[in-house]
Design a protein around this motif. Structure first.
Motif, PDB file in Angstrom:
ATOM      1  N   ILE A 136       0.871  -1.185   0.000  1.00 20.71           N
ATOM      2  CA  ILE A 136       0.000   0.000   0.000  1.00 20.71           C
ATOM      3  C   ILE A 136       0.904   1.229   0.000  1.00 20.71           C
ATOM      4  CG2 ILE A 136      -1.759   1.316   1.248  1.00 20.71           C
ATOM      5  CD1 ILE A 136      -2.725  -1.284   2.488  1.00 20.71           C
ATOM      6  N   PHE A 137       0.700   2.105  -0.956  1.00 20.05           N
ATOM      7  CA  PHE A 137       1.591   3.250  -1.126  1.00 20.05           C
ATOM      8  C   PHE A 137       0.790   4.538  -1.261  1.00 20.05           C
ATOM      9  CE2 PHE A 137       3.099  -0.424  -3.659  1.00 20.05           C
ATOM     10  CZ  PHE A 137       4.195  -0.797  -2.897  1.00 20.05           C
ATOM     11  N   GLU A 138       1.263   5.580  -0.630  1.00 22.89           N
ATOM     12  CA  GLU A 138       0.744   6.918  -0.922  1.00 22.89           C
ATOM     13  C   GLU A 138       1.514   7.455  -2.122  1.00 22.89           C
ATOM     14  OE1 GLU A 138       0.527   9.780   2.158  1.00 22.89           O
ATOM     15  OE2 GLU A 138      -0.796   8.592   3.431  1.00 22.89           O
ATOM     16  N   CYS A 139       0.798   8.085  -3.040  1.00 23.93           N
ATOM     17  CA  CYS A 139       1.469   8.585  -4.235  1.00 23.93           C
ATOM     18  C   CYS A 139       0.825   9.898  -4.665  1.00 23.93           C
ATOM     19  CB  CYS A 139       1.362   7.552  -5.358  1.00 23.93           C
ATOM     20  SG  CYS A 139       2.383   7.942  -6.792  1.00 23.93           S
ATOM     21  N   ASP A 140       1.667  10.915  -4.904  1.00 22.76           N
ATOM     22  CA  ASP A 140       1.174  12.232  -5.303  1.00 22.76           C
ATOM     23  C   ASP A 140       1.709  12.680  -6.657  1.00 22.76           C
ATOM     24  OD1 ASP A 140      -0.336  12.728  -2.899  1.00 22.76           O
ATOM     25  OD2 ASP A 140       1.577  13.023  -1.865  1.00 22.76           O
ATOM     26  N   ASN A 141       2.488  11.813  -7.297  1.00 26.39           N
ATOM     27  CA  ASN A 141       3.080  12.154  -8.584  1.00 26.39           C
ATOM     28  C   ASN A 141       2.547  11.200  -9.644  1.00 26.39           C
ATOM     29  OD1 ASN A 141       5.240  11.700 -10.766  1.00 26.39           O
ATOM     30  ND2 ASN A 141       5.936  13.605  -9.793  1.00 26.39           N
ATOM     31  N   TYR A 142       1.896  11.737 -10.661  1.00 26.04           N
ATOM     32  CA  TYR A 142       1.211  10.894 -11.651  1.00 26.04           C
ATOM     33  C   TYR A 142       2.200  10.081 -12.497  1.00 26.04           C
ATOM     34  CZ  TYR A 142      -2.301   9.506 -15.111  1.00 26.04           C
ATOM     35  OH  TYR A 142      -3.144   8.785 -15.936  1.00 26.04           O
ATOM     36  N   GLU A 143       3.319  10.669 -12.865  1.00 24.35           N
ATOM     37  CA  GLU A 143       4.301   9.936 -13.656  1.00 24.35           C
ATOM     38  C   GLU A 143       4.862   8.755 -12.863  1.00 24.35           C
ATOM     39  OE1 GLU A 143       4.846  10.359 -16.894  1.00 24.35           O
ATOM     40  OE2 GLU A 143       3.240  11.857 -16.732  1.00 24.35           O
ATOM     41  N   GLU A 144       5.128   8.999 -11.590  1.00 19.45           N
ATOM     42  CA  GLU A 144       5.600   7.919 -10.727  1.00 19.45           C
ATOM     43  C   GLU A 144       4.523   6.835 -10.605  1.00 19.45           C
ATOM     44  OE1 GLU A 144       6.492   7.149  -5.985  1.00 19.45           O
ATOM     45  OE2 GLU A 144       6.433   9.210  -6.739  1.00 19.45           O
ATOM     46  N   PHE A 145       3.273   7.258 -10.434  1.00 17.67           N
ATOM     47  CA  PHE A 145       2.162   6.320 -10.316  1.00 17.67           C
ATOM     48  C   PHE A 145       2.060   5.432 -11.552  1.00 17.67           C
ATOM     49  CE2 PHE A 145      -2.241   5.440 -11.577  1.00 17.67           C
ATOM     50  CZ  PHE A 145      -2.650   4.633 -10.520  1.00 17.67           C
ATOM     51  N   LYS A 146       2.153   6.026 -12.733  1.00 14.08           N
ATOM     52  CA  LYS A 146       2.004   5.267 -13.977  1.00 14.08           C
ATOM     53  C   LYS A 146       3.066   4.180 -14.100  1.00 14.08           C
ATOM     54  CE  LYS A 146       1.615   8.900 -16.801  1.00 14.08           C
ATOM     55  NZ  LYS A 146       1.391   9.666 -18.078  1.00 14.08           N
ATOM     56  N   GLU A 147       4.256   4.439 -13.582  1.00 15.19           N
ATOM     57  CA  GLU A 147       5.313   3.432 -13.644  1.00 15.19           C
ATOM     58  C   GLU A 147       5.102   2.340 -12.585  1.00 15.19           C
ATOM     59  OE1 GLU A 147       7.952   2.704 -15.639  1.00 15.19           O
ATOM     60  OE2 GLU A 147       6.872   4.119 -16.941  1.00 15.19           O
ATOM     61  N   ARG A 148       4.773   2.755 -11.365  1.00 14.83           N
ATOM     62  CA  ARG A 148       4.722   1.798 -10.265  1.00 14.83           C
ATOM     63  C   ARG A 148       3.481   0.910 -10.299  1.00 14.83           C
ATOM     64  NH1 ARG A 148       5.846   4.761  -4.695  1.00 14.83           N
ATOM     65  NH2 ARG A 148       5.831   2.593  -4.017  1.00 14.83           N
TER      66      ARG A 148
ATOM     67  N   LYS B  48       2.172  -0.585 -12.641  1.00 17.15           N
ATOM     68  CA  LYS B  48       2.364  -1.755 -13.508  1.00 17.15           C
ATOM     69  C   LYS B  48       2.759  -2.989 -12.700  1.00 17.15           C
ATOM     70  CE  LYS B  48       4.080   1.129 -17.340  1.00 17.15           C
ATOM     71  NZ  LYS B  48       5.288   1.475 -18.121  1.00 17.15           N
ATOM     72  N   ASP B  49       3.446  -2.763 -11.580  1.00 14.02           N
ATOM     73  CA  ASP B  49       3.920  -3.873 -10.752  1.00 14.02           C
ATOM     74  C   ASP B  49       2.912  -4.276  -9.688  1.00 14.02           C
ATOM     75  OD1 ASP B  49       6.362  -3.959 -12.119  1.00 14.02           O
ATOM     76  OD2 ASP B  49       7.162  -2.335 -10.884  1.00 14.02           O
ATOM     77  N   GLY B  50       1.739  -3.648  -9.692  1.00 16.07           N
ATOM     78  CA  GLY B  50       0.702  -3.994  -8.730  1.00 16.07           C
ATOM     79  C   GLY B  50       0.806  -3.205  -7.443  1.00 16.07           C
ATOM     80  N   GLY B  51      -0.214  -3.339  -6.610  1.00 20.57           N
ATOM     81  CA  GLY B  51      -0.251  -2.630  -5.335  1.00 20.57           C
ATOM     82  C   GLY B  51      -1.481  -1.752  -5.223  1.00 20.57           C
ATOM     83  N   PHE B  52      -1.758  -1.321  -4.008  1.00 22.22           N
ATOM     84  CA  PHE B  52      -2.832  -0.375  -3.726  1.00 22.22           C
ATOM     85  C   PHE B  52      -2.214   1.011  -3.558  1.00 22.22           C
ATOM     86  CE2 PHE B  52      -6.085  -3.435  -1.537  1.00 22.22           C
ATOM     87  CZ  PHE B  52      -6.278  -4.077  -2.748  1.00 22.22           C
ATOM     88  N   PHE B  53      -2.701   1.966  -4.321  1.00 23.02           N
ATOM     89  CA  PHE B  53      -2.159   3.318  -4.278  1.00 23.02           C
ATOM     90  C   PHE B  53      -3.201   4.279  -3.715  1.00 23.02           C
ATOM     91  CE2 PHE B  53       0.378   1.032  -7.261  1.00 23.02           C
ATOM     92  CZ  PHE B  53       1.655   1.557  -7.120  1.00 23.02           C
ATOM     93  N   LEU B  54      -2.801   5.008  -2.689  1.00 22.48           N
ATOM     94  CA  LEU B  54      -3.659   6.017  -2.081  1.00 22.48           C
ATOM     95  C   LEU B  54      -3.307   7.365  -2.696  1.00 22.48           C
ATOM     96  CD1 LEU B  54      -3.420   4.758   1.600  1.00 22.48           C
ATOM     97  CD2 LEU B  54      -5.412   4.586   0.106  1.00 22.48           C
ATOM     98  N   CYS B  55      -4.209   7.877  -3.508  1.00 24.26           N
ATOM     99  CA  CYS B  55      -3.924   9.090  -4.277  1.00 24.26           C
ATOM    100  C   CYS B  55      -5.057  10.103  -4.106  1.00 24.26           C
ATOM    101  CB  CYS B  55      -3.794   8.759  -5.770  1.00 24.26           C
ATOM    102  SG  CYS B  55      -2.626   7.430  -6.129  1.00 24.26           S
ATOM    103  N   HIS B  56      -4.689  11.366  -4.118  1.00 20.64           N
ATOM    104  CA  HIS B  56      -5.715  12.413  -4.096  1.00 20.64           C
ATOM    105  C   HIS B  56      -6.470  12.440  -5.421  1.00 20.64           C
ATOM    106  CE1 HIS B  56      -5.326  14.406  -0.256  1.00 20.64           C
ATOM    107  NE2 HIS B  56      -3.996  14.304  -0.340  1.00 20.64           N
ATOM    108  N   TRP B  57      -7.778  12.696  -5.327  1.00 25.67           N
ATOM    109  CA  TRP B  57      -8.655  12.702  -6.506  1.00 25.67           C
ATOM    110  C   TRP B  57      -9.578  13.911  -6.415  1.00 25.67           C
ATOM    111  CZ3 TRP B  57     -13.956  10.148  -6.638  1.00 25.67           C
ATOM    112  CH2 TRP B  57     -14.524  10.234  -7.915  1.00 25.67           C
ATOM    113  N   ASP B  58      -9.726  14.600  -7.537  1.00 30.64           N
ATOM    114  CA  ASP B  58     -10.545  15.819  -7.525  1.00 30.64           C
ATOM    115  C   ASP B  58     -12.049  15.558  -7.574  1.00 30.64           C
ATOM    116  OD1 ASP B  58     -11.075  15.096 -10.166  1.00 30.64           O
ATOM    117  OD2 ASP B  58      -9.778  16.625 -11.046  1.00 30.64           O
ATOM    118  N   GLY B  59     -12.428  14.266  -7.654  1.00 31.07           N
ATOM    119  CA  GLY B  59     -13.846  13.919  -7.619  1.00 31.07           C
ATOM    120  C   GLY B  59     -14.547  13.944  -8.963  1.00 31.07           C
ATOM    121  N   THR B  60     -13.831  14.217 -10.050  1.00 29.00           N
ATOM    122  CA  THR B  60     -14.486  14.323 -11.367  1.00 29.00           C
ATOM    123  C   THR B  60     -14.386  13.010 -12.134  1.00 29.00           C
ATOM    124  OG1 THR B  60     -12.495  15.044 -12.560  1.00 29.00           O
ATOM    125  CG2 THR B  60     -13.830  16.755 -11.479  1.00 29.00           C
TER     126      THR B  60
END
Length: 491
Positions: free
Chosen positions: A419-431, A433-445
């Motif tokens: 389980i990872f917190e992630c605030d960078n979209y480019e980093e998220f797109k890479e990571r 791919k290897d699986g996992g639960f990502f806790l990310c901020h979302w603007d609700g749209t």
């Protein structure tokens, strides 16, 4: 024995490992009907144990079992617009009620004169037929709450299928409740989510994240959908149970009203909730290894197997010695098999029971008989130890509890480590791919949600309840965010 062990390794091809294991462990096989499976006795025995425990838990909440028709008039689905839109592409339709012999008398054809006046839908879910029935059962506040559950099959036409995880026909339970107030219905939906989570963690030994779905991911016709999300060993999420707050949508669509204590007519408030044979897939992918199934003792069809190794008088002595142990364990509800079949070698038996995930294996040979000892192997760790025969029943009972606790801890440690917190979209797109639960901020749209799905094949699984929510900035749009959501690739 080589064939039993000949499993694809998880590291080589996780998907093929899963498919191999289902076949080799005798859980299920493909049927003659495309997209449907045959659940074999060993696989169905797991489902029966799940069913028995869940049924008990449902009844403790006040729910009762009923049964509603498999076939639903097409017009019923048209009454709730969002609901029909959500299921329209998955519906199997019955158009005729009779066959006749063909002209050459070597087969049958559909009788064109037997066309139904109104087509019937094989149930994809039962909200419509049940709410059409509830209008006859609910008249006043004294009839509420009404809480029914049914165990049944459903049909959702699937193009890409995988045994247990996604098949055109599958087994499940679906609860449908009616309440006098919005608050009662919302509480019921959340209560049933907790029932599912408790079952997943205490019986399946599968840790889950509880949360609420985004609007895009809600059940068709619901105001809120609550979910439990489990992590498989490849880091993907599996939605393992859902509970829906339906508001008054179905009550209004089918005219289900009740007379209040103040003699006013009001529409009732509704929930629905369900889990399916998908839970068997969750069980397999959370715990099993390259040697076969690993089953939590509370759901294993066979919990203990005893394999004697000896001939003639030795066999008789070993059998006699074990009878009180078998009786003591059986009295406590522990399933035991004494396998003295002489048509299979001990090595074959070891491999077979290991493949099928039997939690505890006990072996006694000639030397063990003399020393009054046995060899115990636990399936979760494959550890063996030689122990005194005296006190064996109590030792096994405790060992089963230890195995149940250990496989939950192992699964939870794995999940928590991914389980990872992630605030960078480019980093998220890479990571991601290897699986996992990502806790990310979302603007609700929904636009941002759709972009994430299109670019990464990951989806917003839920807004999780377990984490303290703080405001932040959406990693995709840069807009303000009120919460972090759980994003993952999924089955």
């Amino acid at each position: 024995m080589a064939e039993l062990k000949d499993l694809t390794k998880r590291a080589d091809n996780y998907s093929q490992w899963y498919n191999d294991l289902i076949v080799k462990a005798d859980l299920a096989e493909q049927s003659a009907v495309r997209g449907c499976m045959v659940i074999k006795p060993y696989g169905y025995a797991i489902w029966e144990k799940m069913q028995a425990q869940l049924d008990k838990m449902f009844k403790e909440t006040g729910a009762v079992n009923a049964y509603f028709p498999l076939l639903i008039p097409k017009s019923f689905l048209s009454r709730e617009a969002e609901h029909v839109e959500g299921f329209a592409k998955e519906c199997a339709v019955v158009t005729h009620y009779r066959l006749k012999t063909n002209e050459t008398h070597d087969g049958v054809v559909v009788d064109p004169t037997a066309k139904l006046e109104e087509e019937l839908i094989i149930r994809p879910t039962s909200e419509t037929i049940i709410w059409n029935t509830y209008k006859n059962w609910i008249h006043s506040w004294r009839d509420l709450p009404l809480m029914c559950n049914q165990w049944c099959n459903v049909m959702r036409w699937e193009m890409r299928t995988r045994p247990f995880l996604r098949t055109s026909e599958f087994l499940w339970q679906e609860g449908h409740t009616a309440h006098a107030t919005r608050e009662e219905a919302e509480q019921e939906a959340q209560k049933m989510l907790k029932v599912y989570a408790e079952f997943a963690e205490k019986w399946m030994a599968v840790p889950v994240m509880q949360g609420v779905k985004s609007e895009t991911e809600r059940f068709a016709g619901a105001l809120d959908t609550y979910t439990i999300e489990a992590m498989m060993q490849d880091g993907k999420a599996l939605q393992s149970g859902t509970s829906h707050f339906l508001g008054q949508n179905f009550a209004k669509a089918f005219g289900v009203q009740y007379l209040t204590k103040e003699n006013k007519q009001e529409y009732v408030w509704a929930t629905s909730w369900g889990v399916s044979t998908r839970l068997i897939g969750a069980l397999i992918m959370t715990h099993s290894d390259d040697n076969g199934l690993v089953l939590p003792p509370r759901l294993a069809p066979l919990q203990v197997v005893i394999i004697p190794i000896g001939k003639g008088e030795q066999q008789e002595q070993i059998s006699e010695l074990f009878q009180p142990v078998i009786k003591a364990l059986s009295t406590k509800g522990i399933s035991v098999k004494y396998d003295d079949a002489d048509n299979k070698r001990p090595g074959f038996k070891f491999a077979d029971y290991e493949l099928k995930g039997v939690p505890v294996r006990i072996v006694m040979g000639g030397r063990d008989l003399e020393a009054k000892t046995v060899e115990i192997m636990r399936r979760d760790t494959l550890e063996k130890e030689t122990v005194p025969f005296e006190g064996l029943a109590e030792r096994i009972e405790q060992l089963l509890e230890d195995i149940q606790d250990n496989i939950f801890k192992k699964a939870k440690d794995f999940r928590d480590a991914h389980i990872f917190e992630c605030d960078n979209y480019e980093e998220f797109k890479e990571r991601v791919k290897d699986g996992g639960f990502f806790l990310c901020h979302w603007d609700g749209t929904p636009e941002t949600e759709a972009q994430i799905k299109e670019e990464t094949q990951a989806t917003i699984r839920c807004v999780p309840f377990a984490f303290e929510q703080t405001s932040g900035i959406d990693m995709v749009s840069g807009k303000p965010s009120k919460c972090r959501v759980l994003i993952a690739r999924s089955y």
